[in-house]
Write a protein that holds these residues in place. Structure first.
Motif, PDB file in Angstrom:
ATOM      1  N   ASP A  59      -8.918  11.701   4.806  1.00 59.98           N
ATOM      2  CA  ASP A  59      -8.376  10.518   5.247  1.00 59.98           C
ATOM      3  C   ASP A  59      -7.216  11.305   5.316  1.00 59.98           C
TER       4      ASP A  59
ATOM      5  N   LYS B 270      -7.701   3.022  11.406  1.00 55.64           N
ATOM      6  CA  LYS B 270      -8.227   2.457  11.155  1.00 55.64           C
ATOM      7  C   LYS B 270      -9.925   1.884  12.251  1.00 55.64           C
TER       8      LYS B 270
ATOM      9  N   HIS C 151      -8.682   9.446   0.727  1.00 60.88           N
ATOM     10  CA  HIS C 151      -7.963   8.679  -0.578  1.00 60.88           C
ATOM     11  C   HIS C 151      -8.202   8.702  -2.086  1.00 60.88           C
ATOM     12  N   LYS C 152      -9.156   8.951  -2.094  1.00 62.78           N
ATOM     13  CA  LYS C 152     -10.119   8.508  -3.801  1.00 62.78           C
ATOM     14  C   LYS C 152      -9.939  10.123  -4.180  1.00 62.78           C
TER      15      LYS C 152
ATOM     16  N   GLU D  69       3.513  -2.839  -1.660  1.00 64.24           N
ATOM     17  CA  GLU D  69       2.588  -3.108  -0.899  1.00 64.24           C
ATOM     18  C   GLU D  69       1.769  -2.084  -0.991  1.00 64.24           C
ATOM     19  N   LYS D  70       0.415  -2.835  -1.173  1.00 66.89           N
ATOM     20  CA  LYS D  70      -0.280  -2.119  -1.424  1.00 66.89           C
ATOM     21  C   LYS D  70      -1.430  -1.261  -0.456  1.00 66.89           C
ATOM     22  N   PHE D  71      -1.684  -0.219  -1.410  1.00 63.55           N
ATOM     23  CA  PHE D  71      -1.714   1.238   0.241  1.00 63.55           C
ATOM     24  C   PHE D  71      -3.669   1.412  -0.260  1.00 63.55           C
ATOM     25  N   GLU D  72      -4.138   0.624   0.269  1.00 66.55           N
ATOM     26  CA  GLU D  72      -6.047   1.098   0.451  1.00 66.55           C
ATOM     27  C   GLU D  72      -6.289   2.213   0.479  1.00 66.55           C
ATOM     28  N   LYS D  73      -5.731   2.750   1.599  1.00 63.98           N
ATOM     29  CA  LYS D  73      -6.201   3.772   2.354  1.00 63.98           C
ATOM     30  C   LYS D  73      -4.888   3.679   3.369  1.00 63.98           C
ATOM     31  N   TYR D  74      -4.713   4.774   3.169  1.00 61.21           N
ATOM     32  CA  TYR D  74      -4.000   5.621   4.533  1.00 61.21           C
ATOM     33  C   TYR D  74      -2.166   5.236   4.135  1.00 61.21           C
TER      34      TYR D  74
END
Length: 101
Positions: free
Chosen positions: A42, A87, A63-64, A3-8
């Motif tokens: 975050d 979110k 996250h960044k 899975e792709k986790f863009e945030k959290y």
């Protein structure tokens, strides 16, 4: 399953932050810090593999700030639903904060 986790990222994920040499395990989300002008970070985490040794040893980060992901924590439908709610709550909170400024 990838899975792709863009945030959290899921709780229990182990990451390395930019410029760090020690890994961190994610233990929570969306923590407000009065020390940083009530900024909402975050994540909150603890050193890995030591874990929570003291409440004053928690790390707040966004996250960044993550350079590398070493392990993804447990994820299921309940966790995914929680992240969607999170979110929404964070977006509403940011909107409220901007209106108050």
């Amino acid at each position: 399953m990838k899975e792709k986790f863009e945030k959290y990222l899921p709780i229990g994920s182990v990451v390395l932050m930019n410029g760090a040499t020690k890994r961190v395990m994610i233990t929570g989300y969306a923590v407000k810090s009065p020390e940083y002008g009530n900024k909402v970070f975050d994540y909150i985490g603890c050193l890995y593999p030591e874990g929570m040794v003291s409440s004053d040893k928690n790390l707040l980060f966004d996250h960044k700030d993550i350079q590398k992901i070493f392990a993804i924590g447990f994820t299921d439908d309940e966790q995914k639903q929680f992240i969607e709610k999170l979110k929404t709550l964070v977006a509403e909170s940011e909107k409220t904060n901007k209106q108050q400024q």
